[in-house]
Design an enzyme around this catalytic site. Structure first.
Site, short mmCIF file in Angstrom:
data_model
loop_
_atom_site.label_atom_id
_atom_site.label_comp_id
_atom_site.label_asym_id
_atom_site.label_seq_id
_atom_site.Cartn_x
_atom_site.Cartn_y
_atom_site.Cartn_z
N ASN A 68 0.87 -1.19 0.00
CA ASN A 68 0.00 0.00 0.00
C ASN A 68 0.89 1.22 0.00
OD1 ASN A 68 -3.04 -0.80 1.89
ND2 ASN A 68 -2.23 -1.61 -0.01
N GLU A 69 0.56 2.19 -0.82
CA GLU A 69 1.50 3.30 -1.01
C GLU A 69 1.68 4.16 0.24
OE1 GLU A 69 -1.11 2.55 -2.93
OE2 GLU A 69 -2.02 4.33 -3.83
N ASN A 70 0.78 4.02 1.21
CA ASN A 70 0.96 4.78 2.45
C ASN A 70 1.97 4.15 3.40
OD1 ASN A 70 -1.15 2.83 2.62
ND2 ASN A 70 -1.68 3.62 4.64
#
Lengths: 229, 235, 235, 229
Positions: free
Chosen positions: D46-48
């Protein structure tokens, strides 16, 4: 009376205020921690990824994973942190460190610094010297005022390859404290028993004397040799 | 089941080929993959390009590779550390090429490769001989020099603990170049003090996620990394 | 003795001035400095430029600042999250300016400022409308777009634990933009769940060293950050 | 017979090999994890700042500090790691992720992708879509083959603003699996009971049929609606 190397380090330490984040080079700068006032919290940074360096490790108590930028076994103070080289040089180049104290071969009146390469040196090495000189808020020099041969190291123009142009803010030597200002070099303090003229005679660039120029306040234990004017 | 572990340093470095570019982590003793480097000496690959901060120490590990004449070119910031006599000898004889780069620029160039960037502008070295011939650009009133990414075929790194997924954890000052080099090479080989089961490292203490790592090998520390200071640095 | 702690969010944000540029960390609930943002609503500064990934949530924290008409311009990657109706309303009325930037470019621009770089080349957005008018450069056969650093007067960040020296530790997915924003603002203000004594955080679990942080304030989590998903993202 | 949305996700999951590092977008891609074979270790990014995402958190067991890029409360698998946005996007832009599976409004025969902005959309938002499309090794699209109005989404040229040019490698739809090759679109698989011509009729760009083009191997439970040619 000149200051000993320890005396120069002592004088530098006086000017580091509480909350300073400081990178210290080899030589005289590396002597500074011993003279930091115990009532000031000051953080020593090493470019290999430590902030909050304490005393050198006691023999037998070395942590093999904990060395200084100079590859000596160190300890960390409470609140110290470790990080990688990218973050370490972000601290340096991003202007987060308040002070870098370095030695120098030459400093020019405009703040040019030469301390990474002696002309003719056959194998070059720069390490973090340029990053520090370009990035840190206050670049201070701690060095002897003249070379072993008695030649001035503070000059109108550097002859050695530059580490960074116009980066030096303050110069601490065995006989003087000199600020680099937009108007040139300004003599702030002289060693005990010396006249400004004695500093001027050993400086290779114009030197103005501050109105409030005073004698360095350094304990007699740090007295070096008697100078003849 | 994924298993990036290999059973020996010999196996870990077997695929290194003549002419390969190799990043080598470590600064002083901490984080130096000395066992991998010793295995590479045995393995025999030569004409290598090395990316490492210093010039190697004495006659073992990276110093040994230089001594053996296996390094064609070194990209470094401080190849004049005290123990770098093998580099000095070969350099003065013209037997090894040197690309000197400031330490912060070195790590940032490696990071740029790992992060997929095409290059960046740094203030460091503008107006010095290390920026000679390079593009200078004035951005918002300050001058910067353009620097390009540094990639490698292999990265040799050293961590404290690792698992079969390639997750790595570092102690104290071991992170140095290792964390960044792990992002910038085609094949990343990690020497670890201790292999641990998956899950033994908490999510938060994984410093190098396994995605960056190809091979993990457990090896007892090389005894010489415990030696007293062998390197100096610039003032 | 250094003490970067302040006793209230009100005190922590007191110096924010009209027209200031403020970075705001967080992604979804994790790492959002909601109490600082609420305090800023009370404090009254306006004509602010905000740098934040999204467009705020509903009528509190950053969403509340937008609702109150206090944000002149937003630099963001995804201001169309589900809860960003206040931003949408003001944007459609022409009351707020938007600088849209890809998420990875956003964080890299902030990092560039914190790391003292003058700019960088990224492949992201080349050939799209988000690169329109920007410098394109071919480097080693691939095209890149030039991007510049993003700085701020203030950064509002959120961490889990902090000490009086400004050292910060994050839980789980709280790091997101916080770690990078902490490096790129003149005044960095950290809201933490828990103030701990110096030394309580091990050297290795300090994610943001205190050098980057100016003020630390302990605050109970804002209850609305626990709400169920409020934001969407692009496909 | 078309595939359901779940059927498309199932088909995508079949192609993710052990050791894949995958970013999944919203919509159909977000359904993929349910169909990953349990004997393959695959890592969801997940890019976060999380790698190794597990199932959504059970109600009442949510960790407020742990959400997906879509802001849902998630869990982490053993061996998962957390990191900041800079490292997360280094993974993406640096080509470390093996796959990004995304929805699309339009895909062109040359691999151009449009999935971030509908023309005329009044408030734009891009998030990490461009970084993923430019950076990830294999950009795969999972979408319905045609729009709600029955218009083709696979076109000779995109009319919507591009997310990235020439980035798509493979397209999974409810009626076909199509590869984007240097020579144009290549039909690899068709849904059960459909002829290649039925796919061609619904595709807005030239479509070659692979010599080994075959029927999709998807359980009947994922059957959608019967198509008339």
């Amino acid at each position: 009376m000149t200051l000993t190397r320890e005396g120069i380090a002592y004088r530098v330490a006086r000017d580091l205020t509480e909350g300073s984040y400081v990178n210290l080079g080899v030589g005289i700068p590396s002597l500074v921690p011993a003279y930091l006032p115990s009532d000031r919290e000051i953080f020593i940074h090493n470019e290999n990824g430590v902030l909050g360096v304490g005393p050198l490790a006691a023999p037998g108590a070395e942590d093999p994973d904990l060395v200084s930028a100079n590859k000596e076994f160190i300890t960390l103070l409470p609140g110290a942190s470790v990080f990688d080289h990218a973050i370490s040089f972000s601290m340096i180049r991003g202007g987060h460190l308040t002070h870098a104290v370095m030695g120098a071969m030459e400093v020019a009146a405009n703040g040019d610094l030469a301390n990474w390469r002696v002309p003719g040196q056959k194998v070059p090495g720069v390490g973090g010297a340029m990053d520090l000189a370009f990035g840190v808020q206050n670049v201070w020099i701690a060095m002897t005022h003249v070379t072993n041969k008695g030649e001035p190291k503070i000059l109108t123009r550097c002859s050695c390859p530059l580490t960074a142009p116009r980066c030096v803010r303050r110069i601490f030597t065995d006989i003087a404290v000199i600020d680099v200002t937009p108007d040139g070099l300004m003599l702030r303090e002289v060693a005990r028993g010396l006249e400004p003229e004695a500093v001027r005679a050993r400086t290779g660039a114009p030197l103005r004397v501050a109105d409030d120029c005073r004698e360095m306040d350094v304990p007699a234990a740090f007295n070096g040799v008697q100078l003849t004017i | 089941m994924i298993d990036k572990t290999v059973t020996s340093c010999k196996e870990a470095v077997a695929s290194v080929f003549d002419g390969a570019t190799i990043m080598i982590g470590g600064f002083g003793g901490p984080g130096v993959p000395a066992r991998l480097l010793e295995a590479l000496r045995e393995q025999g690959a030569s004409h290598l390009v090395a990316i490492h901060n210093g010039g190697g120490n004495h006659d073992y590990a990276f110093g040994g590779l230089i001594l053996d004449g296996r390094i064609r070119k070194l990209i470094a910031s401080f190849p004049i550390n005290q123990g770098a006599w093998a580099f000095r000898d070969r350099f003065l004889k013209g037997e090894i090429e040197l690309e000197l780069t400031p330490q912060g620029t070195l790590v940032e160039r490696i990071r740029a490769a790992g992060a997929g960037l095409g290059g960046f502008y740094t203030p460091t070295a503008v107006g010095t001989e290390l920026a000679a011939g390079k593009e200078i650009r004035n951005i918002d009133g300050r001058e910067y020099v353009f620097e390009t990414p540094l990639r490698a075929d292999f990265a040799f790194i050293k961590a404290h603990r690792g698992d079969r997924l390639g997750n790595l954890n570092y102690r104290m000052a071991m992170r140095n170049f290792n964390m960044i080099m792990a992002t910038a090479a085609k094949v990343v080989i990690a020497e670890v003090d201790q292999l641990v089961p998956v899950g033994a490292l908490s999510h938060e203490e994984i410093h190098t996620p396994g995605i960056f790592v190809d091979r993990v090998v457990q090896a007892e520390r090389h005894p010489r990394v415990f030696e007293r200071p062998q390197e100096g640095r610039s003032p």
